[in-house]
Design a protein around this motif. Sequence first.
Motif, PDB file in Angstrom:
ATOM      1  N   ALA A 886       0.824  -1.215   0.000  1.00 26.36           N
ATOM      2  CA  ALA A 886       0.000   0.000   0.000  1.00 26.36           C
ATOM      3  C   ALA A 886       0.856   1.263   0.000  1.00 26.36           C
ATOM      4  CB  ALA A 886      -0.946  -0.012   1.192  1.00 26.36           C
ATOM      5  N   SER A 887       2.168   1.134   0.268  1.00 29.39           N
ATOM      6  CA  SER A 887       3.063   2.293   0.247  1.00 29.39           C
ATOM      7  C   SER A 887       3.748   2.471  -1.103  1.00 29.39           C
ATOM      8  CB  SER A 887       4.114   2.155   1.346  1.00 29.39           C
ATOM      9  OG  SER A 887       4.898   0.986   1.133  1.00 29.39           O
ATOM     10  N   GLY A 888       3.338   1.661  -2.113  1.00 29.31           N
ATOM     11  CA  GLY A 888       3.918   1.788  -3.440  1.00 29.31           C
ATOM     12  C   GLY A 888       3.514   3.085  -4.117  1.00 29.31           C
ATOM     13  N   GLN A 889       3.922   3.240  -5.399  1.00 29.11           N
ATOM     14  CA  GLN A 889       3.698   4.501  -6.103  1.00 29.11           C
ATOM     15  C   GLN A 889       3.032   4.266  -7.462  1.00 29.11           C
ATOM     16  OE1 GLN A 889       7.373   6.627  -6.524  1.00 29.11           O
ATOM     17  NE2 GLN A 889       7.610   7.007  -4.318  1.00 29.11           N
ATOM     18  N   LEU A 890       2.334   5.296  -7.903  1.00 23.55           N
ATOM     19  CA  LEU A 890       1.836   5.364  -9.266  1.00 23.55           C
ATOM     20  C   LEU A 890       2.631   6.432 -10.002  1.00 23.55           C
ATOM     21  CD1 LEU A 890      -2.031   5.393  -8.586  1.00 23.55           C
ATOM     22  CD2 LEU A 890      -0.530   3.421  -8.896  1.00 23.55           C
ATOM     23  N   LYS A 891       3.177   6.091 -11.167  1.00 21.38           N
ATOM     24  CA  LYS A 891       3.920   7.059 -11.986  1.00 21.38           C
ATOM     25  C   LYS A 891       3.063   7.393 -13.198  1.00 21.38           C
ATOM     26  CE  LYS A 891       8.264   7.671 -14.531  1.00 21.38           C
ATOM     27  NZ  LYS A 891       7.692   7.769 -15.890  1.00 21.38           N
ATOM     28  N   ILE A 892       2.759   8.676 -13.365  1.00 16.48           N
ATOM     29  CA  ILE A 892       1.877   9.126 -14.450  1.00 16.48           C
ATOM     30  C   ILE A 892       2.610  10.186 -15.251  1.00 16.48           C
ATOM     31  CG2 ILE A 892      -0.332  10.195 -15.018  1.00 16.48           C
ATOM     32  CD1 ILE A 892      -1.402   9.105 -12.367  1.00 16.48           C
ATOM     33  N   ASP A 893       2.688   9.984 -16.576  1.00 15.40           N
ATOM     34  CA  ASP A 893       3.326  10.939 -17.484  1.00 15.40           C
ATOM     35  C   ASP A 893       2.266  11.549 -18.381  1.00 15.40           C
ATOM     36  OD1 ASP A 893       6.100  10.423 -16.709  1.00 15.40           O
ATOM     37  OD2 ASP A 893       5.785   8.450 -17.629  1.00 15.40           O
ATOM     38  N   ILE A 894       2.273  12.874 -18.515  1.00 16.04           N
ATOM     39  CA  ILE A 894       1.333  13.578 -19.390  1.00 16.04           C
ATOM     40  C   ILE A 894       2.109  14.550 -20.269  1.00 16.04           C
ATOM     41  CG2 ILE A 894      -0.704  13.343 -17.925  1.00 16.04           C
ATOM     42  CD1 ILE A 894      -0.114  16.043 -16.739  1.00 16.04           C
ATOM     43  N   SER A 895       1.611  14.798 -21.462  1.00 13.22           N
ATOM     44  CA  SER A 895       2.336  15.638 -22.428  1.00 13.22           C
ATOM     45  C   SER A 895       1.688  16.994 -22.638  1.00 13.22           C
ATOM     46  CB  SER A 895       2.428  14.905 -23.774  1.00 13.22           C
ATOM     47  OG  SER A 895       1.128  14.734 -24.315  1.00 13.22           O
ATOM     48  N   ALA A 896       0.709  17.323 -21.794  1.00  7.26           N
ATOM     49  CA  ALA A 896       0.032  18.605 -21.930  1.00  7.26           C
ATOM     50  C   ALA A 896      -0.532  18.988 -20.574  1.00  7.26           C
ATOM     51  CB  ALA A 896      -1.076  18.516 -22.978  1.00  7.26           C
ATOM     52  N   SER A 897      -1.250  20.091 -20.534  1.00  7.87           N
ATOM     53  CA  SER A 897      -1.873  20.552 -19.295  1.00  7.87           C
ATOM     54  C   SER A 897      -3.335  20.096 -19.261  1.00  7.87           C
ATOM     55  CB  SER A 897      -1.811  22.075 -19.179  1.00  7.87           C
ATOM     56  OG  SER A 897      -0.455  22.504 -19.136  1.00  7.87           O
ATOM     57  N   GLY A 898      -3.819  19.843 -18.049  1.00  4.14           N
ATOM     58  CA  GLY A 898      -5.207  19.443 -17.915  1.00  4.14           C
ATOM     59  C   GLY A 898      -5.504  18.949 -16.515  1.00  4.14           C
ATOM     60  N   ARG A 899      -6.709  18.385 -16.358  1.00  6.37           N
ATOM     61  CA  ARG A 899      -7.134  17.928 -15.032  1.00  6.37           C
ATOM     62  C   ARG A 899      -6.971  16.415 -14.962  1.00  6.37           C
ATOM     63  NH1 ARG A 899      -9.477  20.861 -11.312  1.00  6.37           N
ATOM     64  NH2 ARG A 899     -10.423  19.809  -9.500  1.00  6.37           N
ATOM     65  N   LEU A 900      -6.414  15.950 -13.829  1.00  5.46           N
ATOM     66  CA  LEU A 900      -6.051  14.550 -13.669  1.00  5.46           C
ATOM     67  C   LEU A 900      -6.912  13.914 -12.577  1.00  5.46           C
ATOM     68  CD1 LEU A 900      -3.847  12.517 -14.720  1.00  5.46           C
ATOM     69  CD2 LEU A 900      -2.480  13.202 -12.753  1.00  5.46           C
ATOM     70  N   ALA A 901      -7.456  12.741 -12.860  1.00  6.62           N
ATOM     71  CA  ALA A 901      -8.255  12.006 -11.867  1.00  6.62           C
ATOM     72  C   ALA A 901      -7.844  10.541 -11.878  1.00  6.62           C
ATOM     73  CB  ALA A 901      -9.740  12.136 -12.161  1.00  6.62           C
ATOM     74  N   ILE A 902      -7.841   9.920 -10.703  1.00  6.64           N
ATOM     75  CA  ILE A 902      -7.412   8.528 -10.553  1.00  6.64           C
ATOM     76  C   ILE A 902      -8.506   7.767  -9.815  1.00  6.64           C
ATOM     77  CG2 ILE A 902      -5.620   6.983  -9.652  1.00  6.64           C
ATOM     78  CD1 ILE A 902      -3.789   9.505  -9.489  1.00  6.64           C
ATOM     79  N   SER A 903      -8.865   6.596 -10.328  1.00  7.30           N
ATOM     80  CA  SER A 903      -9.835   5.746  -9.629  1.00  7.30           C
ATOM     81  C   SER A 903      -9.261   4.338  -9.523  1.00  7.30           C
ATOM     82  CB  SER A 903     -11.183   5.716 -10.350  1.00  7.30           C
ATOM     83  OG  SER A 903     -11.038   5.202 -11.658  1.00  7.30           O
ATOM     84  N   ILE A 904      -9.663   3.626  -8.451  1.00  5.37           N
ATOM     85  CA  ILE A 904      -9.207   2.255  -8.197  1.00  5.37           C
ATOM     86  C   ILE A 904     -10.423   1.376  -7.987  1.00  5.37           C
ATOM     87  CG2 ILE A 904      -7.826   0.755  -6.718  1.00  5.37           C
ATOM     88  CD1 ILE A 904      -6.156   3.147  -5.915  1.00  5.37           C
ATOM     89  N   THR A 905     -10.483   0.245  -8.692  1.00  5.28           N
ATOM     90  CA  THR A 905     -11.568  -0.731  -8.520  1.00  5.28           C
ATOM     91  C   THR A 905     -10.956  -2.092  -8.197  1.00  5.28           C
ATOM     92  OG1 THR A 905     -11.603  -1.205 -10.887  1.00  5.28           O
ATOM     93  CG2 THR A 905     -13.137   0.456 -10.085  1.00  5.28           C
ATOM     94  N   ASP A 906     -11.757  -2.942  -7.531  1.00  7.98           N
ATOM     95  CA  ASP A 906     -11.272  -4.298  -7.259  1.00  7.98           C
ATOM     96  C   ASP A 906     -11.629  -5.206  -8.432  1.00  7.98           C
ATOM     97  OD1 ASP A 906     -13.944  -4.989  -7.004  1.00  7.98           O
ATOM     98  OD2 ASP A 906     -13.886  -5.140  -4.813  1.00  7.98           O
TER      99      ASP A 906
END
Length: 963
Positions: A886-906
């Motif tokens: 649970a202490s791991g990381q998510l790495k997200i790369d984007i090439s422009a500007s905008g709004r970012l949202a993250i969701s997690i499902t089982d």
Amino acid sequence: MKKILLLLFTCSVAAVDAQLLSVSPSFPLDNASVTITVDGAKGNRGLFNYLNPGDVYVHTGVITNLSANSSDWKYVKFSQNFNTPNAALQATYLGNNRYAFSIANIRSYYGVPAGEIIKKIAILFRNGAGSLVQRNTDGSDMYLTVYDGALAGRFVLPPMEPRYIPVPEPIQKNVGDTIAAAYRSSQTGTISLFLNGQLINSLPGADSVYANPVITAIGPQQLVGRITNGAATASDTISFFISPTQVMAALPAGVADGINYEAGDTSAILVLRAPNKNKVSVLGEFNNWTEQAGYQMNKTPDGKFFWLRLTGLTPGTEYAYQYYIDGSLKVADPYTQKILDPANDQYIPSTTYPNLNPYPAGKTTGIVSVLQTKETAYTWQVNNFSRPDKHGLVIYELLIRDFVGAHDWKTVKDSIAYLKNLGINTIELMPFNEFEGNLSWGYNPDFYFTPDKYYGPKNTVKAFVDECHKNGIAVVMDIALNHSFGSSPMVQMYFDAVNNRPDISNPWFNPVAKHAYNVGYDMNHESPDTKYYFDRITAFWLKEYKLDGFRFDLAKGFTQKQTCDNGGNNCDVNGWSNYDSSRVAIWKRYYDSIQSYSASSYVILEHFAANSEELDLSNYGMLLWGNENYAFNQATMGYSTGWDFSQALSTARGWTQPNLVSYMESHDEERLMYKNISYGNGAGSYTIRDPATGLKRNEMAAAFFLMMPGPKMIWQFGELGYDYSINTCQDLTVSNNCRTDAKPIKWDYLQNAGRLHLHDVYAALLKLRNHPLYKSAFLTNRVDQNLSAAFKWLRLTTDTSNVVVMGNFDVSPAPGSVTFPTAGTWYDYFTGETLTATGTAQNFTLQPGEYHVYVNRNINNTTTGGNPPGGQTTLALAVLPNPATASGQLKIDISASGRLAISITDITGRQCAYYDAGARTQGSYRFRIHEVAGNAGAWAAGIYFIRVDFNGQSVSSRMVIVN
């Protein structure tokens, strides 16, 4: 005080002991001999006028204090030989339809150990083949009481039926008639008879008494027999009812068959369609399950209906009730929306169906119906659902019992996100209206307006449908209206007990099936009563539950064309499949009625008739099942015989409309992966029996299958390579006898990399089917193919967007030639690699199991360096590490500007967390999982899905959490 006229005659009680079963001695002891005689002219008359009286045998056992219930026969004699003659069980013919069987010593004959109490002898008389069986009138088993030597008594008149709890044969009497009453005891003493509390005869020092009193009043009657010997007393009671004169009255305006609730929520009108019946009473919790004059139903002048207005009902209270027909048959209301079942409700967990009312045990028998005024209504959230185009349906067929361990609607509802993420747009549920038993596929129906309680309450069904619609998913109900089973009240109301089949007078059912492969009792769909019933059922589910359509089981059986002999045997299967104009007319009428209730609702037929008939029905707007299981499985196993699966295309059948619901697997077919690993082909080191290779073969099959235009169907867990045989037993062995047994529920497949990759291939292919630029390609018949050889190809074309699929189904390398629709750059949909097409025939050599899906648009935004083409945004996601804590990381790369949202499902699709990361500029970002998900300590080990949304794009990845 009323006076009862008593008529006494000199008459031997023994002479009037005319029972379905009679015994000598009258009170057999468990360590003594007994002779049992059956009268084939009584009960269900199963052996009446049997032409071979020397061919009659018994099937017998005992009920002891160790029996779980009346069906739990112990110490059955030669039980394995029920359907074959056994000389040791042969009965003696006495003439005049009577047969006898003698037992020298009851305890020693059955081999019951000392100390175990014998309560009943259970016995049936049947012919040698077991095809004709003498039973009680209602078809139940016959029982005789075994006595222990204590003082006992029993009625011998009126005649009694030897059910587990004996009941009198139907007493059809009126005021002014006499009724013969005789009571016998096991010892001498003062023996007396009473009618309605008044003594009608008494004899001292006797073991039997007889009287013939006159009935003087309508209503409930009670006969009591009593024997007193010193301090010991025994008694027995018979209750019966004398009906008032039948009231004839037309149906009230606006009512229909079944329950009609009235304004005010304190009354309801019950209507029963029962042509040619004499009288019907309502029994229930409102009259303590006893016949009463005020609950005798009115009869319509045409003799077709009975009806009754119930008043004084408490709003919101459930009332159990039955119809009591002609003083002999108790049935539930065919139109009830809830039943109580004494045989099966006890096995429904309270977690599945909370606060289920208990069955009224001891007050009645058989299934009871339930009515409830002012029941809790469901508030729909979606009232304007737009159904998917029927030509683009991607159907997921599932059986609730085998899909989620809790076998309830709530848990299936929680899995909708998983199915949505997979990419399906329709769920087809195997039959969930009430069926016999609990552990069933549902094709043994008995009540059609009632969701089976084994899956939960009715409002949880509605909540499931509502949630599906919120997610853009249609819901189709699989329903079996070719036939019903024996607990159906409409079967029971008109039943030929002698031949164990519906009576010729039955308004809804044929006495014998008209066609092959029938189960249960065959419906007559040319009967106006059946047509009315069909219309009511389909309208109900479309309106009350907002379903989107039906899949009709055994649709080819909706015919009155006789293709079996008069006994329902020796059927001509080919003749049954030939074009049948009457069957076509039936289905067109039903289709029109369904569309009148809900326009654009789906009608899917399991038909499998002549192509000319299916073409006719397709052109009319119906969808038809297309079973290509064998061909696809031959291809996945690598066998060239029968591996051409082109018949999964409507064009290959010459159809003008893409109305073929083709499938590789269904509930009724063997699983591809099971046969891959059990029987797959191989060459050298390449073997399809290796699970990893078998899964890759299923990927290739899915690429062709899901890229075919027209509606498609996936069987549950097919996207994960389910590899348990359709005939898997509870102990995981395989047997044809276990076909409908519960199967392992394998959500843990998602933890297997190869199976997860197969799932992702399905999801990617369905994403392509739903892509705005390609969606139209799957709604048309513009398709070309060559699927007959090892090297197979498929080509879809539109004016702008095209797809080419190629694959090698051999176990060795295979060459092939493909012509792409247009010259230029094409993109491998899965790898992003490019291919330059010439627009003419091009040669390829594919390795065994190698496949490609090519598209003519760069819809995955594949780049080879530099800026994205056309200024499009790129989005990348990685889980570091993976598996992670649970202490791991998510790495997200984007090439422009905008709004970012993250969701997690089982893995079931249930959303576990949502994180709004806010506005971001071009760059690389890292988020700790516990930052996104909140309470890190609450995260259980398992598989989760991460989805990132940015500027209208999304990207997903799997994440494995380890503790």
